[in-house]
Design a protein around this motif. Structure first.
Motif, short mmCIF file in Angstrom:
data_model
loop_
_atom_site.label_atom_id
_atom_site.label_comp_id
_atom_site.label_asym_id
_atom_site.label_seq_id
_atom_site.Cartn_x
_atom_site.Cartn_y
_atom_site.Cartn_z
N GLU A 68 66.34 -35.76 8.34
CA GLU A 68 66.10 -34.40 7.89
C GLU A 68 67.34 -33.76 7.29
OE1 GLU A 68 64.20 -31.92 10.71
OE2 GLU A 68 62.61 -33.35 11.15
N SER A 69 68.51 -34.08 7.83
CA SER A 69 69.75 -33.53 7.26
C SER A 69 69.96 -34.06 5.85
CB SER A 69 70.94 -33.88 8.15
OG SER A 69 70.80 -33.33 9.44
N ALA A 70 69.67 -35.33 5.63
CA ALA A 70 69.80 -35.91 4.29
C ALA A 70 68.85 -35.24 3.31
CB ALA A 70 69.55 -37.41 4.34
N VAL A 71 67.63 -34.94 3.76
CA VAL A 71 66.67 -34.26 2.89
C VAL A 71 67.15 -32.87 2.52
CG1 VAL A 71 64.33 -33.28 2.82
CG2 VAL A 71 64.69 -35.59 3.69
N MET A 72 67.85 -32.21 3.43
CA MET A 72 68.30 -30.85 3.20
C MET A 72 69.57 -30.75 2.36
SD MET A 72 66.18 -28.74 4.46
CE MET A 72 67.16 -27.24 4.41
N VAL A 73 70.24 -31.86 2.08
CA VAL A 73 71.49 -31.81 1.31
C VAL A 73 71.31 -31.14 -0.05
CG1 VAL A 73 73.19 -33.25 0.11
CG2 VAL A 73 72.63 -33.71 2.50
N PRO A 74 70.27 -31.45 -0.85
CA PRO A 74 70.12 -30.74 -2.13
C PRO A 74 69.92 -29.24 -1.97
CG PRO A 74 68.78 -32.73 -2.10
CD PRO A 74 69.27 -32.53 -0.71
N VAL A 75 69.26 -28.82 -0.90
CA VAL A 75 69.06 -27.39 -0.67
C VAL A 75 70.39 -26.71 -0.37
CG1 VAL A 75 67.74 -25.68 0.62
CG2 VAL A 75 66.77 -27.94 0.22
N TYR A 76 71.21 -27.36 0.45
CA TYR A 76 72.54 -26.81 0.74
C TYR A 76 73.43 -26.85 -0.50
CZ TYR A 76 71.87 -26.26 5.75
OH TYR A 76 71.44 -25.83 6.98
N ALA A 77 73.28 -27.87 -1.33
CA ALA A 77 74.05 -27.91 -2.57
C ALA A 77 73.69 -26.73 -3.47
CB ALA A 77 73.77 -29.23 -3.30
N LEU A 78 72.42 -26.38 -3.50
CA LEU A 78 72.00 -25.20 -4.27
C LEU A 78 72.64 -23.93 -3.73
CD1 LEU A 78 70.18 -23.89 -6.42
CD2 LEU A 78 68.36 -23.83 -4.69
N ALA A 79 72.67 -23.79 -2.40
CA ALA A 79 73.28 -22.61 -1.79
C ALA A 79 74.78 -22.54 -2.06
CB ALA A 79 73.01 -22.61 -0.29
N VAL A 80 75.47 -23.67 -1.93
CA VAL A 80 76.91 -23.70 -2.16
C VAL A 80 77.23 -23.38 -3.62
CG1 VAL A 80 78.96 -25.18 -2.19
CG2 VAL A 80 77.37 -25.29 -0.26
N LEU A 81 76.48 -23.99 -4.55
CA LEU A 81 76.72 -23.74 -5.96
C LEU A 81 76.44 -22.29 -6.34
CD1 LEU A 81 77.50 -24.75 -8.71
CD2 LEU A 81 75.18 -25.63 -9.02
#
Length: 390
Positions: free
Chosen positions: A79-92
């Motif tokens: 689940e953490s791997a799946v959430m990486v793109p979502v966190y990348a969106l937040a960081v960017l």
């Protein structure tokens, strides 16, 4: 006397007026372009996703549905791997705000601290949403189990079942609140630690020389939304073929059509491709809305509303975005690069957002949010891999 003072100023005024025109004329050629600091974005996204995922899985093991507590380590990694793109969106998004506020170089402790706080806060919003969805799924499963057990018990009537469900709801609500606080504290510590490891620096741009992208962000977003929706449709084709062959064939043809239109939008952009994008996107959205509200008049269960799941919700979101972008492209595409140098950041936000929705939709195949029988569907939900599980 007046002539004596004014005459020396004429060359200076002329040179000052010539400088902007020289800059404007040289802008289309090779010039410095503020690129996205992908190494910073990805490293922060990975660490934050796995740090927050730890709390999600921990709270699920403490107060979550029993069906979802097996193999905690494997579930945390997945689940953490799946959430990486979502966190990348937040960081960017946070770095883009910092770029607009403080410029391409963060000068001084105040700019660095404020930008780091923006990153931690944006990641915490994602983590809190992750927790909220996880708690909602847990409550749905627990509520279904309570109703199932109540139907077989003679000592617990309707009032007893309602009281147990209310207690379960507030348990999940409190767990989400405490978890959100832990996520915020963890993200602040993680971001401060990573900034300190970089010598107290935080990059908001990655300077490079080259040509800015000439593709309108709306065109790129339209093609990406169509490709993402097509990928989600292809993933659900096997299960639809097993349930109803006509539905499986429909999703297969729809996915191929969306891929073709996405290619046409990039290769030969124009009114015809915009119209085709609206057709292959608006139609499925209407069918999806009808199937989730009043039910389709055809199929194995005509007139019965289908359950709302993560995969179909993500697909509908991408198709709705495709319709909106196609309609906006009726005007002339905007190929200009903004003065703040955030054009590449804006393009990156579009790409990462579409990737995040697609990944969540694919990983959430089989995960139900509303409707259906939660007790009967619990086995499929445990096997599904999605951020909705956590």
């Amino acid at each position: 006397m007046a002539t004596h003072f004014l005459h020396p100023l004429r060359p200076r005024v002329a040179s000052a007026e010539a400088q902007p025109s020289a800059r404007i004329s040289s802008a289309p050629s090779a010039s410095p372009v503020s690129g996205v600091p992908w190494l910073t974005v990805i490293s922060l996204a990975v660490v934050l996703a796995f740090a927050d995922g730890f709390w999600v899985i921990s709270l699920r093991g403490a107060v979550g549905a029993i069906e979802r507590t097996s193999e905690p380590f494997a579930t945390w990694v997945r689940e953490s791997a799946v959430m990486v793109p979502v966190y990348a969106l937040a960081v960017l998004a946070a770095l883009t705000l910092a770029l607009r506020r403080f410029g391409s170089v963060l000068r001084g402790a105040r700019a660095v601290v404020s930008s780091a706080w923006l990153v931690a806060l944006a990641a915490s919003v994602v983590g809190a949403g992750h927790l909220a969805v996880s708690s909602a799924v847990d409550f749905r499963l627990q509520s279904g189990l309570i109703e199932h057990m109540g139907s077989m018990s003679r000592t617990c009537g309707a009032d007893c079942i309602a009281r147990l469900q209310s207690d379960g709801f507030w348990l999940q609500a409190r767990a989400t609140g405490y978890g959100a606080a832990l996520v915020l504290l963890t993200n602040v510590v993680v971001v401060v630690w990573m900034v300190a490891m970089r010598g107290g620096r935080l990059r908001v741009v990655s300077p490079r020389r080259g040509h800015a992208s000439r593709v309108d962000d709306r065109v790129l977003g339209l093609a990406g939304a169509l490709v993402g929706a097509a990928v989600i449709h292809l993933v659900v084709v096997p299960e639809h073929l097993a349930e109803w062959a006509a539905a499986g064939l429909f999703f297969l043809v729809l996915a191929v059509a969306q891929l073709v239109v996405a290619g046409a939008a990039l290769v030969r952009p124009g009114r015809l491709s915009w119209l085709a994008a609206v057709v292959v996107s608006a139609g499925p959205v209407v069918l999806w809305a009808v199937s989730r509200t009043v039910g389709l008049p055809l199929g194995p269960e005509p007139g019965v509303p289908e359950a709302l799941g993560i995969a179909d919700l993500a697909g509908a979101l991408l198709e709705t975005a495709a319709v909106a972008l196609a309609l906006s492209l009726r005007s002339r595409p905007d190929r200009s690069v903004d003065a703040e140098g955030t054009h590449t950041h804006r393009t990156g936000l579009v790409v990462v957002a579409l990737l995040a929705v697609t990944v969540v939709g694919v990983a959430g195949n089989g995960m139900l949010l509303l409707g259906g029988d939660p007790h009967a569907a619990s086995t499929a939900q445990v096997e599904a891999s999605s951020p909705g599980q956590g």
